[in-house]
Structures are given as structure tokens and as C-alpha cells.
Design a protein around this motif. Structure first.
Motif, PDB file in Angstrom:
ATOM      1  N   TYR A  94      41.354  16.493 -21.299  1.00  0.00           N
ATOM      2  CA  TYR A  94      41.010  15.635 -22.420  1.00  0.00           C
ATOM      3  C   TYR A  94      39.898  16.274 -23.249  1.00  0.00           C
ATOM      4  O   TYR A  94      38.943  16.831 -22.683  1.00  0.00           O
ATOM      5  N   PHE A 109      30.796   9.644 -24.187  1.00  0.00           N
ATOM      6  CA  PHE A 109      32.032  10.157 -24.745  1.00  0.00           C
ATOM      7  C   PHE A 109      32.832   9.053 -25.428  1.00  0.00           C
ATOM      8  O   PHE A 109      33.266   8.095 -24.804  1.00  0.00           O
ATOM      9  N   TRP A 112      38.190   9.527 -26.719  1.00  0.00           N
ATOM     10  CA  TRP A 112      38.875  10.563 -25.963  1.00  0.00           C
ATOM     11  C   TRP A 112      40.251  10.794 -26.594  1.00  0.00           C
ATOM     12  O   TRP A 112      40.851   9.875 -27.140  1.00  0.00           O
ATOM     13  N   GLY A 113      40.742  12.014 -26.471  1.00  0.00           N
ATOM     14  CA  GLY A 113      42.119  12.262 -26.886  1.00  0.00           C
ATOM     15  C   GLY A 113      43.082  11.755 -25.833  1.00  0.00           C
ATOM     16  O   GLY A 113      42.663  11.221 -24.794  1.00  0.00           O
TER      17      GLY A 113
ATOM     18  N   TYR B  38      33.260   3.918 -18.268  1.00  0.00           N
ATOM     19  CA  TYR B  38      34.553   4.053 -18.926  1.00  0.00           C
ATOM     20  C   TYR B  38      35.602   3.272 -18.151  1.00  0.00           C
ATOM     21  O   TYR B  38      35.557   3.180 -16.923  1.00  0.00           O
ATOM     22  N   GLN B  40      39.738   3.111 -17.542  1.00  0.00           N
ATOM     23  CA  GLN B  40      40.983   3.857 -17.713  1.00  0.00           C
ATOM     24  C   GLN B  40      42.143   2.992 -17.229  1.00  0.00           C
ATOM     25  O   GLN B  40      42.337   2.811 -16.032  1.00  0.00           O
ATOM     26  N   THR B  44      46.748   5.950 -19.303  1.00  0.00           N
ATOM     27  CA  THR B  44      46.082   6.149 -20.593  1.00  0.00           C
ATOM     28  C   THR B  44      44.801   6.964 -20.415  1.00  0.00           C
ATOM     29  O   THR B  44      44.342   7.198 -19.302  1.00  0.00           O
ATOM     30  N   ALA B  45      44.228   7.374 -21.541  1.00  0.00           N
ATOM     31  CA  ALA B  45      42.966   8.105 -21.513  1.00  0.00           C
ATOM     32  C   ALA B  45      41.816   7.132 -21.252  1.00  0.00           C
ATOM     33  O   ALA B  45      41.918   5.935 -21.532  1.00  0.00           O
ATOM     34  N   PRO B  46      40.709   7.642 -20.730  1.00  0.00           N
ATOM     35  CA  PRO B  46      39.532   6.778 -20.553  1.00  0.00           C
ATOM     36  C   PRO B  46      39.045   6.237 -21.893  1.00  0.00           C
ATOM     37  O   PRO B  46      39.232   6.850 -22.947  1.00  0.00           O
ATOM     38  N   LEU B  48      35.538   4.213 -23.647  1.00  0.00           N
ATOM     39  CA  LEU B  48      34.140   3.837 -23.468  1.00  0.00           C
ATOM     40  C   LEU B  48      34.012   2.325 -23.313  1.00  0.00           C
ATOM     41  O   LEU B  48      34.525   1.576 -24.132  1.00  0.00           O
ATOM     42  N   TYR B  89      34.888   4.349 -14.297  1.00  0.00           N
ATOM     43  CA  TYR B  89      34.075   5.529 -13.982  1.00  0.00           C
ATOM     44  C   TYR B  89      32.690   5.405 -14.589  1.00  0.00           C
ATOM     45  O   TYR B  89      32.555   5.016 -15.756  1.00  0.00           O
TER      46      TYR B  89
END
Lengths: 122, 109
Positions: A94, A109, A112-113, B38, B40, B44-46, B48, B89
Motif C-alpha cells: 500500500y 497515514f 491509503w491506496g 486504523y 481494516q 479493503t485497505a486500512p 484512519l 491496528y
């Protein structure tokens, strides 16, 4: 809309090389630190590299000397050159924008992609 | 072995309150570095969830809250909903390196 789109993942043999790209849009790319974070299947998140706005770079010991992060602000793009790849480098990679904690060099962060999968196997 | 320690799993019934701990040491959380969280969702992507120990980005429900004390931090989720089922996380720094917790799987019973 702030967006990050990774590309360049794929299957590579042990010892091989791969270059990942991350296209950024919706924000002033040159003003932000940028990071790569990876996640092996079923495992947790592992920070891979960071690049500051001045081009300063940072790596954990697990990839130092093998991976190189770079950026091209004119193209709003982030890159990760990965050499001497090992099976243990297999993961979804990522890219993420680093948002600075005021007065420090720390980042969180956001966003994120969607990630790009790198598989190292013979 | 992650630098920051999280419980592998937690669970709770809808409407309940759960907490997820993130335990570090004097070289990371205890050194004064902020903790970020985060979420998730599966596949999928994490995303914030909490930044700067206790701040919520716009769009994150106030059911989510974070705190930090000494060498540890915690994420609390109140009024648990089915959609909260995800991996969580924590993230901080250790001697200038970014570090993550091993992640906690939240199951909504």
C-alpha cells in the motif's frame, strides 16, 4: 477527492526486481511525506519505507539496502524499487500519505491506496 | 513479533462496549510518540480511525474514542454495531521508525 492508486505488482522470481508506482491526486503531492506499507496474506501491517518532502528517505532494517523509495513531484507519483526480492517480501503493498503531527517528524497515514499484490515465487 | 502488542481478538454483542489495548515501551509510546488507529474491513485497505491519540477524523462516528497513558494506548468502541467487525491496528514510532501493532480482530457476536 484525495486518491492514491498503486500499480506495478505481479509475480517475480526470488532474487528478481520489481518497481511499484503510486499515482496521487486531489492534493498537493509535493507538500506531504509519503510511505509504503505492506501486508502479507492474513498478517499485520509492516512499514516498508518513507520519503519526506525534501527527498529524505527512511527504511526499516528488513528492506534497507534492497528497496529504494523515490518520488517525482511533477508527475504526482511515488515509486518503490524492490531488488533482491525474497519469498518473505510477498505481500500487498500500500502507498499512504503521511500527515504530520504538528511540530514533529511523525506521521499518521491518510488515505491509503487500494494496494498492489507482489508475489515472489519460483 | 510486533513492537506494539495488541490482543489478537476481542468480541462483543451489538450495543456493548469493547476496548482494544496497544502496549508499547519506553522507546515508543512511552517516549512520547503519538498513537494512531486504523480500521481494516475485510478485503479493503486500512482506514484512519483515530489520530494523535484521541482525535477523530471527520466522518468517524463518536462511538470510537482513543486514549493514551504511559506506555500504552486504548481504542474504545461503544454501541457496537455489526459493521464494526474488522481488524484494528495501532501505529506509533520507535526511534524514528514507524511501528504497528499486530492487529486485533473484532468480532460482533
Amino acid at each position: 477527492e484525495v486518491q492514491l492508486v498503486e500499480s506495478g505488482g505481479g509475480l517475480v522470481q526470488p532474487g528478481g526486481s520489481l518497481r511499484l508506482s503510486c499515482a496521487a491526486s486531489g492534493f498537493t503531492f509535493s507538500s506531504y511525506d509519503m510511505h509504503w506499507v505492506r501486508q502479507a496474506t492474513g498478517k499485520g501491517l509492516e512499514w516498508v519505507s518513507a520519503i519526506g518532502t525534501a527527498g529524505d528517505t527512511y527504511y526499516p532494517g528488513s528492506v534497507k539496502g534492497r528497496f529504494t523509495i523515490s518520488r517525482e513531484n511533477a508527475k504526482n507519483s511515488l515509486y518503490l524499487q524492490m531488488n533482491s526480492l525474497r519469498a518473505g517480501d510477498t505481500a500487498v503493498y500500500y502507498c499512504a500519505r503521511g500527515v504530520a503531527v504538528a511540530g514533529t517528524g511523525e506521521n499518521w497515514f491518510d488515505p491509503w491506496g487500494q494496494g498492489t499484490l507482489v508475489t515472489v515465487s519460483s | 513479533q510486533s513492537v506494539l502488542t495488541q490482543p489478537p481478538s476481542v468480541s462483543g454483542a451489538p450495543g456493548q462496549r469493547v476496548t482494544i489495548s496497544c502496549t508499547g515501551s519506553s522507546s515508543n509510546i512511552g517516549a512520547g510518540y503519538d498513537v494512531h488507529w486504523y480500521q481494516q474491513l475485510p478485503g479493503t485497505a486500512p482506514k484512519l480511525l483515530i489520530y494523535g491519540n484521541s482525535n477523530r477524523p471527520s466522518g468517524v462516528p463518536d462511538r470510537f474514542s482513543g486514549s493514551k497513558s504511559g506506555t500504552s494506548a486504548s481504542l474504545a468502541i461503544t454501541g457496537l454495531q455489526a459493521e464494526d467487525e474488522a481488524d484494528y491496528y495501532c501505529q506509533s514510532y520507535d526511534s524514528r521508525d514507524v511501528v504497528f501493532g499486530g492487529g486485533t480482530k473484532l468480532t460482533v457476536l
